[in-house]
Every structure is written in C-alpha cells, then in structure tokens.
Design a protein around this motif. Structure first.
Motif, PDB file in Angstrom:
ATOM      1  N   LYS A  86      59.525   9.163 -57.703  1.00 28.70           N
ATOM      2  CA  LYS A  86      58.748  10.113 -58.506  1.00 28.70           C
ATOM      3  C   LYS A  86      57.764   9.719 -59.377  1.00 28.70           C
ATOM      4  N   ILE A  87      57.051   8.526 -58.865  1.00 26.61           N
ATOM      5  CA  ILE A  87      56.309   7.935 -59.760  1.00 26.61           C
ATOM      6  C   ILE A  87      54.718   8.682 -59.611  1.00 26.61           C
ATOM      7  N   LYS A  88      54.254   8.696 -60.784  1.00 24.47           N
ATOM      8  CA  LYS A  88      52.989   9.427 -60.796  1.00 24.47           C
ATOM      9  C   LYS A  88      51.643   8.359 -60.774  1.00 24.47           C
ATOM     10  N   VAL A  89      50.651   8.696 -60.012  1.00 26.15           N
ATOM     11  CA  VAL A  89      49.586   7.802 -59.956  1.00 26.15           C
ATOM     12  C   VAL A  89      48.381   8.603 -60.392  1.00 26.15           C
ATOM     13  N   PHE A  90      47.613   8.122 -61.613  1.00 34.31           N
ATOM     14  CA  PHE A  90      46.499   8.706 -61.854  1.00 34.31           C
ATOM     15  C   PHE A  90      45.348   8.611 -61.173  1.00 34.31           C
ATOM     16  N   GLN A  91      44.601   9.627 -60.528  1.00 37.44           N
ATOM     17  CA  GLN A  91      43.710   9.812 -59.546  1.00 37.44           C
ATOM     18  C   GLN A  91      42.325  10.114 -60.452  1.00 37.44           C
TER      19      GLN A  91
ATOM     20  N   THR B 164      43.213   4.183 -55.307  1.00 37.57           N
ATOM     21  CA  THR B 164      43.865   3.836 -56.690  1.00 37.57           C
ATOM     22  C   THR B 164      44.583   2.599 -56.860  1.00 37.57           C
ATOM     23  N   LEU B 165      45.822   2.504 -55.924  1.00 37.65           N
ATOM     24  CA  LEU B 165      46.681   1.637 -56.112  1.00 37.65           C
ATOM     25  C   LEU B 165      46.042  -0.048 -55.856  1.00 37.65           C
ATOM     26  N   PHE B 166      45.191   0.295 -54.756  1.00 28.31           N
ATOM     27  CA  PHE B 166      44.730  -1.087 -54.415  1.00 28.31           C
ATOM     28  C   PHE B 166      43.159  -1.197 -55.019  1.00 28.31           C
ATOM     29  N   ASP B 167      43.109  -0.929 -56.087  1.00 31.94           N
ATOM     30  CA  ASP B 167      41.732  -1.123 -56.836  1.00 31.94           C
ATOM     31  C   ASP B 167      42.209  -1.715 -58.193  1.00 31.94           C
ATOM     32  N   GLY B 168      43.183  -2.357 -58.184  1.00 29.02           N
ATOM     33  CA  GLY B 168      43.599  -2.721 -59.700  1.00 29.02           C
ATOM     34  C   GLY B 168      43.229  -4.428 -59.787  1.00 29.02           C
ATOM     35  N   ILE B 169      43.589  -4.799 -61.030  1.00 23.03           N
ATOM     36  CA  ILE B 169      43.139  -6.226 -61.295  1.00 23.03           C
ATOM     37  C   ILE B 169      43.524  -7.349 -60.169  1.00 23.03           C
ATOM     38  N   ASN B 170      42.854  -8.038 -59.699  1.00 25.67           N
ATOM     39  CA  ASN B 170      43.078  -9.131 -58.479  1.00 25.67           C
ATOM     40  C   ASN B 170      43.542  -8.493 -57.090  1.00 25.67           C
ATOM     41  N   SER B 171      42.993  -7.021 -57.155  1.00 26.39           N
ATOM     42  CA  SER B 171      43.282  -6.153 -55.794  1.00 26.39           C
ATOM     43  C   SER B 171      42.503  -6.900 -54.489  1.00 26.39           C
ATOM     44  N   GLU B 172      41.398  -7.506 -55.126  1.00 25.39           N
ATOM     45  CA  GLU B 172      40.463  -8.269 -53.931  1.00 25.39           C
ATOM     46  C   GLU B 172      41.068  -9.406 -53.376  1.00 25.39           C
ATOM     47  N   ASN B 173      42.130 -10.165 -54.350  1.00 26.20           N
ATOM     48  CA  ASN B 173      42.741 -11.329 -53.873  1.00 26.20           C
ATOM     49  C   ASN B 173      44.252 -10.803 -52.902  1.00 26.20           C
TER      50      ASN B 173
ATOM     51  N   SER C 159      59.339   5.925 -63.293  1.00 25.22           N
ATOM     52  CA  SER C 159      59.951   7.206 -62.701  1.00 25.22           C
ATOM     53  C   SER C 159      60.160   8.247 -63.854  1.00 25.22           C
ATOM     54  N   HIS C 160      59.797   7.499 -65.240  1.00 24.61           N
ATOM     55  CA  HIS C 160      59.597   8.506 -66.493  1.00 24.61           C
ATOM     56  C   HIS C 160      58.704   9.552 -66.267  1.00 24.61           C
ATOM     57  N   ASP C 161      59.213  10.859 -66.506  1.00 26.94           N
ATOM     58  CA  ASP C 161      58.407  12.007 -66.473  1.00 26.94           C
ATOM     59  C   ASP C 161      57.059  11.956 -67.254  1.00 26.94           C
ATOM     60  N   ARG C 162      56.695  11.081 -68.277  1.00 22.87           N
ATOM     61  CA  ARG C 162      55.644  11.034 -68.640  1.00 22.87           C
ATOM     62  C   ARG C 162      54.596   9.642 -68.351  1.00 22.87           C
ATOM     63  N   TYR C 163      55.224   8.615 -67.697  1.00 27.34           N
ATOM     64  CA  TYR C 163      54.505   7.519 -67.139  1.00 27.34           C
ATOM     65  C   TYR C 163      53.530   7.648 -65.939  1.00 27.34           C
ATOM     66  N   VAL C 164      52.481   7.249 -66.095  1.00 26.63           N
ATOM     67  CA  VAL C 164      51.334   7.434 -65.138  1.00 26.63           C
ATOM     68  C   VAL C 164      50.608   6.308 -64.587  1.00 26.63           C
ATOM     69  N   VAL C 165      50.666   5.627 -63.423  1.00 30.93           N
ATOM     70  CA  VAL C 165      50.136   4.366 -63.212  1.00 30.93           C
ATOM     71  C   VAL C 165      48.734   4.511 -63.087  1.00 30.93           C
ATOM     72  N   LYS C 166      47.874   3.841 -63.645  1.00 28.92           N
ATOM     73  CA  LYS C 166      46.350   3.742 -63.701  1.00 28.92           C
ATOM     74  C   LYS C 166      45.888   2.504 -63.095  1.00 28.92           C
ATOM     75  N   ALA C 167      44.988   2.677 -62.197  1.00 28.46           N
ATOM     76  CA  ALA C 167      44.112   1.374 -61.836  1.00 28.46           C
ATOM     77  C   ALA C 167      44.816   0.656 -60.973  1.00 28.46           C
ATOM     78  N   GLY C 168      46.311   1.141 -60.394  1.00 29.04           N
ATOM     79  CA  GLY C 168      47.012   0.148 -59.718  1.00 29.04           C
ATOM     80  C   GLY C 168      47.887  -0.766 -60.307  1.00 29.04           C
TER      81      GLY C 168
END
Length: 270
Positions: A105-110, A136-145, A235-244
């Motif tokens: 139940k992990i939320k990802v910011f789109q 979004t998940l593959f566009d974070g810091i160092n994702s190019e590596n 998994s916290h209901d208020r946590y949102v993963v941003k930019a991977g």
C-alpha cells in the motif's frame, strides 16, 4: 566499388533499373549487394548474391559479400533475440515490482505532466497508471546510473533514500535501503565514530536526532520513530514517494534551528 553513405537508397534504385534492362549485369548486382548491406537489408543482400552467383559461380567478390551479409544477418538476429529476452525480463521484473508496491500500500506521487502525456494513449487506465508509476520510480536521483527501487532475490524492496539535513543544506544518499532495516541502524553507522565534516559542533548523535517526513502537500510534518523500518513508514497512509526517492528530514532535537524550522508546521505523529 565504394557506395557513399546517404546515397545508398538512390544508388539501389539505379541498379534495380539497370538490372531490369540486363538481369545478369554483374557490376549492378555487386553494387546492389553493397547498398543492401549498408542499408542492413541482409536477407536481400544474400538473395542478390545468390542471383549473381547463378551467372558467375566463382565470382570472388560475390562469395565474400555473401559471407559478410550472412554473418551480419546472424548477428542481427542474435541481437534481436537478446533484446526480446531482455524486454520480457524487464516486463516481468516491472510487474513484480508494481505488485510488491501495491501489496505494501505504498503511494507513489504521479506528476500532472505524466498524466497529460498519457491522456491520448489507447492503453487502458491500469496500464497508463502502471506506466506513470514506473516512470516516476525510475526518474530519481542517480537513476541514470541504474540506482532505483528494486526487488532483491528474497522479494524485499530496496529503495534509494535521501536523508536531508536542512540546517546545513546537506544530504546523504543511501542507494539501497532495505525496507526491513530500521532508521536507527543507518543513523548509528552514519553518526557513530565517524562524524560528517559539516557537523562541526558534533551535535548530530543517533539518540539526539528527530526524523520527519513531509505530507503530500508539504504542509504537514510527521514525526518518525527511529526504531521504525522503512517499510513501516512507506506504508503509512500519509506517506507519498516522490521522484522515486523516499526522503527523510533529520533535525537535532530541541536545537534552535529545529525550533525555527518546525515553527508554523503542522506536526503529526506517524
């Protein structure tokens, strides 16, 4: 005989026209073979060689060109097979990754721009959402590596996590934070015997730190128990993963900067 790059298509049309007048025109056949090879039409190149060898079975240049075209054709077919296998493997891994994220139940910011880019697609809504989440998940810091969230062989998620220290405008990047590892486990290593060079006052101690994460709109701050695992926080209901990259803000408890930073924030306990 040399065929200049960029002129292959035009040259091929010329030799096709020449062969209509004289099918066994050897120079035209050889030039056509060269054009097909340059254009990566290896099957056609082989076919033209075979036609020429019917007229001149011992023509050395045709024999050599046929061998070259056949070799290139085999390489191309092998690379295509490898590419298809990699695409299949990547698709299976992506599906497993998305399944694991949804199970937790992990939320990802789109970002809105990703939604609008896919708005005219013919794919169904689920496929659109999957595509946006993966981008979004593959566009974070160092994702190019190649550093991005991934499932290990045990089926657990490993995330590239940012620890942010706003007091000094510094950050730590943990490339593979195991989801079942506690925050304190990392803090004990990072602020144990070795003190970061920017902590000139040596006040960043594992038991002297407060951890927070921001709500989706950045208005709320949620206090994080250092003994929690990354999985529990994601998994916290208020946590949102941003930019991977999951991000955690770290402050020194009761410091003057901490009080100033937290002033006006809506503080919540996670």
């Amino acid at each position: 005989m040399q065929v200049l790059p960029g002129n292959n298509r035009s040259a091929l049309n010329d030799v096709i026209a020449a062969r209509k007048l004289k099918p066994n025109h050897l120079k035209a056949i050889i030039r056509g073979v060269l054009c097909h090879i340059e254009l990566k039409n290896y099957s056609q190149a082989i076919a033209w060689c075979d036609e020429g060898l019917q007229f001149e079975p011992k023509e050395k240049q045709l024999i050599e060109l046929r061998a070259k075209a056949d070799k290139q054709k085999r390489i191309e077919e092998r690379n295509l097979r490898k590419s298809k296998l990699k695409e299949k493997k990547d698709r299976v891994q992506a599906e497993a990754l998305l399944k694991a994220i949804r199970e937790r139940k992990i939320k990802v910011f789109q970002p809105q721009e990703l939604s609008s880019q896919n708005s005219d697609s013919d794919d169904d809504d689920d496929n659109k959402e999957d595509s946006r989440i993966l981008r979004t998940l593959f566009d974070g810091i160092n994702s190019e590596n190649g550093i991005a969230v991934h499932l290990d062989e045990n089926g657990t998620l490993n995330w590239p996590v940012l620890f942010l220290y706003p007091e000094y405008e510094q950050m730590d990047f943990i490339s593979a934070f195991h989801e079942d590892t506690r925050f304190m486990d990392h803090l004990s290593v990072m602020f144990g015997e070795n003190v970061p060079p920017w902590d000139t006052e040596k006040k960043y101690k594992p038991n002297n730190l407060e951890l927070y994460f921001e709500g989706e709109q950045r208005e709320d701050l949620f206090l994080v128990d250092p003994m929690c695992t990354l999985r529990q926080i994601l998994s916290h209901d208020r946590y949102v993963v941003k930019a991977g990259n999951p991000r955690i803000i770290i402050l020194v408890r009761d410091s003057s900067f901490s009080k100033e930073f937290l002033a006006g924030k809506k503080l919540q306990v996670s």
